[in-house]
Design an enzyme around this catalytic site. Structure first.
Site, PDB file in Angstrom:
ATOM      1  N   SER A  47      81.616  10.831 -19.408  1.00 54.90           N
ATOM      2  CA  SER A  47      81.879   9.861 -19.826  1.00 54.90           C
ATOM      3  C   SER A  47      83.210   9.259 -18.743  1.00 54.90           C
ATOM      4  O   SER A  47      83.337   8.855 -18.308  1.00 54.90           O
ATOM      5  CB  SER A  47      81.652   9.083 -21.709  1.00 54.90           C
ATOM      6  OG  SER A  47      81.911   8.119 -21.612  1.00 54.90           O
ATOM      7  N   ASP A  79      71.264   5.679 -23.263  1.00 51.49           N
ATOM      8  CA  ASP A  79      72.186   5.494 -22.821  1.00 51.49           C
ATOM      9  C   ASP A  79      73.025   4.298 -21.587  1.00 51.49           C
ATOM     10  O   ASP A  79      72.184   4.120 -21.042  1.00 51.49           O
ATOM     11  CB  ASP A  79      72.524   6.712 -21.748  1.00 51.49           C
ATOM     12  CG  ASP A  79      74.548   6.963 -21.998  1.00 51.49           C
ATOM     13  OD1 ASP A  79      75.042   5.810 -22.247  1.00 51.49           O
ATOM     14  OD2 ASP A  79      74.762   8.160 -20.517  1.00 51.49           O
ATOM     15  N   HIS A 137      73.440   9.840 -25.057  1.00 54.54           N
ATOM     16  CA  HIS A 137      75.522   9.690 -24.847  1.00 54.54           C
ATOM     17  C   HIS A 137      76.442  10.578 -25.639  1.00 54.54           C
ATOM     18  O   HIS A 137      76.028  10.271 -26.917  1.00 54.54           O
ATOM     19  CB  HIS A 137      75.970   7.835 -24.762  1.00 54.54           C
ATOM     20  CG  HIS A 137      77.361   8.482 -23.577  1.00 54.54           C
ATOM     21  ND1 HIS A 137      77.610   7.678 -22.311  1.00 54.54           N
ATOM     22  CD2 HIS A 137      78.428   8.152 -24.306  1.00 54.54           C
ATOM     23  CE1 HIS A 137      78.697   8.078 -22.618  1.00 54.54           C
ATOM     24  NE2 HIS A 137      78.910   8.497 -23.618  1.00 54.54           N
TER      25      HIS A 137
END
Length: 387
Positions: free
Chosen positions: A173, A327, A357
């Site tokens: 991320s 995501d 995610h």
């Protein structure tokens, strides 16, 4: 991170309620955390950010008898080092890991399970970086911590039993964003060994266009909503999230600059199969110069690596990119994959069709089990073992 002492009792009760409400394990905990954090902030108990940091700080896993863990500093940056206790046959490969959490959250504790797994399964020395967090520390503090710690590790690799030519940067991320930025900065440096690889796990790589297909298809899918993606980027950049609506609409980038970067950031470069869930073209919006003045550093590659020039991208090491279908950041990864391939960089791409995610962190978390997350984590380990 501990909450203020006066908040402990109330927070424990609220957190218990949040966990009890988590019937939908794909994000109810996060949704409840956000709601309760806002409530605590409004009542003056603690800030939403402080509460969320507490919740996502992670549980300390039981000791692994096969691993040796040590806390240290690389320069001035705190790190935790993970390695197998068994004596190696020779120097091991090294991995510097930058944790996710939108640049606001995450810590050594929150990613201990991931780094322990990678170290144990790939026989690598994994160094988890404790970089400074926004909004207290704005861009480029997190990037500079990750860069400086990585350089220190590369220069002293043999001290840690690591082959200097076998060091990989890795992150999930926001950590994937940091790994990409560090990799670009180190590309072509003659005073250091070349990085062996970069591993980018559902990375966020640009803040020009929050209207790519994945941002709309997955705008309400936990654990990362479309609005939160913009919120995190603005908090990292400026320490606040003013003008978030204008950024979401696309009013923050001048037309000539948007045209310039269209060759790299555009839904035209997303394969058609990723648009079958339906994509509505975004409404045209007027450029607002005052907003641009507050966010113009979004055009810096150290903040948005997707905007790096081809001359830099061409020098990047072998790469691994993991994306998830559900995501908002999926298309950032797909666009970077294309950029790397167009510039001759070998790319291993692993796509979780049933992933969302943050799933890597949830492969085995507090009684929850996500086989898709385990598959993703094993794909990373297999890539590292194959280097």
């Amino acid at each position: 991170m501990a909450l203020p002492s006066q908040a402990h009792s109330a927070t424990a009760d609220l957190l218990t309620q949040a966990q009890r409400l988590a019937g939908d394990r794909h994000g109810s905990i996060f949704s409840c955390t956000s709601f309760l954090g806002k409530l605590l902030e409004k009542t003056g108990v603690c800030s939403e950010i402080a509460f969320t940091r507490y919740v996502v700080s992670g549980r300390k896993p039981g000791p692994d008898p096969q691993l040796w863990l040590s806390d240290a500093r690389l320069g001035r940056v705190p790190v935790r080092i993970y390695r197998l206790r068994a004596p190696p046959a020779g120097p091991r490969a090294g991995v510097t890991f930058f944790h996710g959490g939108g640049w606001l959250y995450g810590s050594i504790a929150s990613h201990e399970n991931i780094c322990s797994y990678i170290a144990g399964e790939s026989n690598s020395v994994v160094v988890l970086i404790e970089y400074r967090l926004a909004p207290e520390h704005k861009y480029p503090d997190a990037y500079e911590d990750c860069l400086n710690a990585t350089i220190h590790f590369m220069k002293n690799a043999e001290h840690y039993g690591v082959d200097p030519a076998s060091i990989t940067v890795c992150g999930d991320s926001a950590g994937g964003n940091l790994a990409a930025a560090v990799s670009q900065t180190l590309a072509g440096r003659s005073d250091l060994p070349s990085l062996r690889a970069q591993v980018l796990i559902y990375p966020g790589l640009q803040a020009l266009d929050f209207n790519l297909p994945s941002y709309h298809q997955n705008r309400g899918v936990p654990l990362l909503f479309r609005e939160r993606a913009a919120f995190f980027a603005l908090q990292y950049l400026n320490g606040h999230a003013l003008h978030m609506q204008e950024v979401l609409e696309g009013s923050h980038i001048p037309p000539d600059m948007r045209l310039k970067y269209r060759k790299w950031v555009s839904s035209d470069h997303i394969p058609e199969k990723f648009k079958i869930r339906g994509v509505k073209p975004p409404k045209s919006t007027d450029f607002i110069a005052e907003v641009y003045e507050t966010v113009k550093r979004f055009c810096e590659p150290n903040l948005c690596p997707l905007l790096a020039e081809d001359a830099v991208v061409q020098q990047l090491p072998q790469s691994f990119i993991l994306t998830c279908e559900y995501d908002v950041l999926r298309d950032d990864g797909l666009l970077y994959k294309k950029r790397l391939e167009d510039n001759g960089v070998p790319v291993t791409w692993y796509h979780l069709e049933d992933g969302f995610h943050g799933i890597i962190s949830l492969y085995d978390y507090c009684g929850l089990s996500f086989p898709s997350g385990k598959r993703g984590l094993d794909s990373i380990v297999n890539f590292l073992k194959g280097l």
